[in-house]
Enzyme design. Structure first.
Site, PDB file in Angstrom:
ATOM      1  N   CYS A  75      44.690  47.215  39.950  1.00 33.67           N
ATOM      2  CA  CYS A  75      45.213  48.350  40.707  1.00 33.67           C
ATOM      3  C   CYS A  75      45.584  49.527  39.813  1.00 33.67           C
ATOM      4  CB  CYS A  75      46.416  47.917  41.538  1.00 33.67           C
ATOM      5  SG  CYS A  75      45.984  46.615  42.700  1.00 33.67           S
ATOM      6  N   HIS A 319      46.118  53.003  49.597  1.00 37.53           N
ATOM      7  CA  HIS A 319      45.914  52.401  48.277  1.00 37.53           C
ATOM      8  C   HIS A 319      44.484  51.887  48.092  1.00 37.53           C
ATOM      9  CE1 HIS A 319      46.587  50.357  44.592  1.00 37.53           C
ATOM     10  NE2 HIS A 319      46.981  49.194  45.052  1.00 37.53           N
TER      11      HIS A 319
END
Lengths: 376, 376
Positions: A75, A319
């Site tokens: 991430c 995200h």
């Protein structure tokens, strides 16, 4: 950046949109780009495309015959690509670099998505026993509650704050406010975390031009500090602190010759509400254990002394993994230029942006922190 | 490097073996490593592990609390990681960097493997219509035969040469000589290419330490030139030349202040026999169209004037994608130290190593070239 959300377009179109907008905004021609750093965490899985992605994706904006590569750091992929591009420019290897982060996640099947997300843990250990992100952050939340008296309501307030900000961001995935009651009444995910404590699954792309030279006519921002690190697993002081964030923040603060007190606002990795609280402490916005009070007091709200996630954060803006760290920089640029409309922070002059990636041995595996300031 | 081949061990054990050996050879402690560049093309697919791979894999050798990231650039991933590490050290960002390339391929199911390999083309175009590597290189071979009179036998001689070399490499996947008759009698794959024209599917890992300081007691090699590029698609002069290789080679030659005439031996990307011939021309070892004669004359054999692929190349040493470019450097180090045993080249002083990655719009999408010399 593209609008984040459920996007039916193929990855290449999202990349084209973000990259074209970045080149236009920076007033840079595609032939002036010396190299491309492309960030995507899951492209090999969700798009069946491992390899040559930048070359495939960027022909449409006229970039070819230049070094291009894909950076993957879970991430934190987008932030890591930014760091690599920044250092290459700072050290004179390149003059102008395009950084693009992109991810397509919403159209992955649930099995494919679960496999992809399990890959952000130690797949042979944590992943196999189901210790994926929600379960992990639920344990962190319980521990924070026990050690520091953090309350369920304090966590929920992170969601309320970030949705209030994201509702004012036309590029956000979920442009909708939520109430404390809605968060506390949402479906259970992994106790104590509920649905509205979790960031959504999003598609999207974001791009920035990193250059050593003077920018175009529009004000640029300056990368004053850059830190990327992995966890120092064995030395992790507690379950409610990530050493990777502390290491990366120390690198960035030290390089920028600034401390947490100098930071005027921040974008942090609120993949879950508890995560944002954790980061307040690891980024030294408050003492360990004091994060619950910080959100409670409204210090990190838009009008507070240190607004956090004015974009809406992962929680509301969305995200798409590889795009997230790059989108934070796009937000910083908009804030610096006073163009953040309803979500404008009072003093955008010193921003901190932060992402984490992966979970290994009970803490965030990698972290990246950048300090972004206005040009002198 | 590990022995290449069908390796039952998990990826982390291969990485541990290669990284430990590299640290030992360089006489570097794990705490002296400032950053890790990890190369893998398919790990997200074949190992269900996208993200935090270096952090997961390298805890066993004691590296943590340092920046780590994964570089992916299709079959040129390892060479690209080397280039990124080299520039970070050369420009003073880091003093000592560990580069590890690794891939597990043999245990992937055939559907999974086909999907992974299709990802090294433009998956939405070439990949979907089946224009994978064997079909593509078969067309290149036909074209080379038509344009330049290259013969089927000349191609087959690349396999004979490289297997003769690989038979003397204890780390090679296929340590077996093959005859011209065996190559020409092997199973058809994509006409005119036959089974023994194609490199095998391999597992393996390789690692090198890149440092600005003096090395340990054992002689190091010097990266004198480094070039990475992508294809300049629209300007590709012919179907039998890859502009990415030409661009990368020009960058590397120019930086090293050397020309192809100075190169004493080379490791090149012989994924198929025709590919090695193509590279002779693009790396300027001979004029365009003259590669068939070069192999015919034995110029690139072990005892020739410019030995190519003394390790056995992809063809015989094997091709675990992310490990390949790093393994070429390991071969160069062994040659430089005079430790290449039965496959030692006469003059190892100036080596060129070369990989390509992916196929987009009818040519190799990315290429990396490094010039490696002995320390002054």
């Amino acid at each position: 950046m593209t609008r984040f959300g459920a996007r039916p377009e193929p990855l290449r179109e999202l990349v084209h949109e973000a990259a074209s907008e970045a080149l236009r905004d920076a007033e840079v021609e595609s032939r002036e780009i010396d190299a491309v750093y492309f960030a995507s965490a899951l492209a090999g899985i969700t798009d069946e495309q491992a390899g040559v992605l930048p070359a495939v994706l960027l022909r449409t904006v006229g970039i070819a015959g230049r070094p291009m590569l894909r950076i993957e750091n879970a991430c934190a992929s987008g932030s890591t690509a930014l760091a690599e591009a920044f250092w290459a420019v700072r050290n004179g290897r390149y003059r102008t670099v395009l950084v693009v982060g992109a991810e397509k996640m919403t159209q992955a099947g649930s099995a494919q998505a679960a496999k992809a997300m399990a890959g952000s843990t130690d797949a042979e250990f944590e992943g196999r026993v189901g210790l994926l992100a929600p379960a992990f952050f639920a344990m962190v939340a319980r521990r924070h509650m026990q050690e520091h008296g953090t309350t369920r309501e304090q966590m929920a307030k992170v969601a309320v704050k970030n949705h209030a900000n994201g509702a004012k961001n036309p590029k956000a995935h979920i442009q909708r406010e939520v109430t404390l009651e809605q968060v506390l009444g949402s479906a259970p995910v992994s106790d104590p975390l509920q649905l509205l404590d979790c960031c959504p699954v999003s598609d999207g792309a974001a791009a920035v031009v990193v250059t050593a030279g003077p920018g175009g006519r529009r004000p640029p921002l300056v990368v004053a500090g850059s830190g990327v690190s992995t966890a120092a697993f064995s030395s992790n002081p507690s379950m409610t602190s990530f050493s990777a964030t502390r290491l990366a923040a120390n690198l960035a603060y030290s390089m920028a010759e600034l401390t947490a007190r100098d930071v005027r606002w921040a974008e942090v990795h609120d993949c879950f509400t508890i995560a944002e609280l954790l980061h307040y402490e690891d980024l030294q916005f408050c003492d360990p254990g004091a994060a619950g009070r910080l959100i409670e007091e409204g210090a990190t709200s838009l009008g507070g002394r240190l607004p956090v996630n004015p974009s809406g954060g992962l929680k509301s803006r969305g995200h798409p993994l590889g795009a997230t760290g790059v989108a934070q920089v796009v937000e910083a640029l908009g804030q610096l230029r006073g163009e953040a409309f309803g979500r404008q922070v009072a003093d955008p002059s010193v921003a901190l942006v932060h992402t984490i990636g992966g979970i290994v041995r009970g803490e965030g595996a990698v972290a990246a922190v950048h300090i972004l300031t206005e040009a002198a």
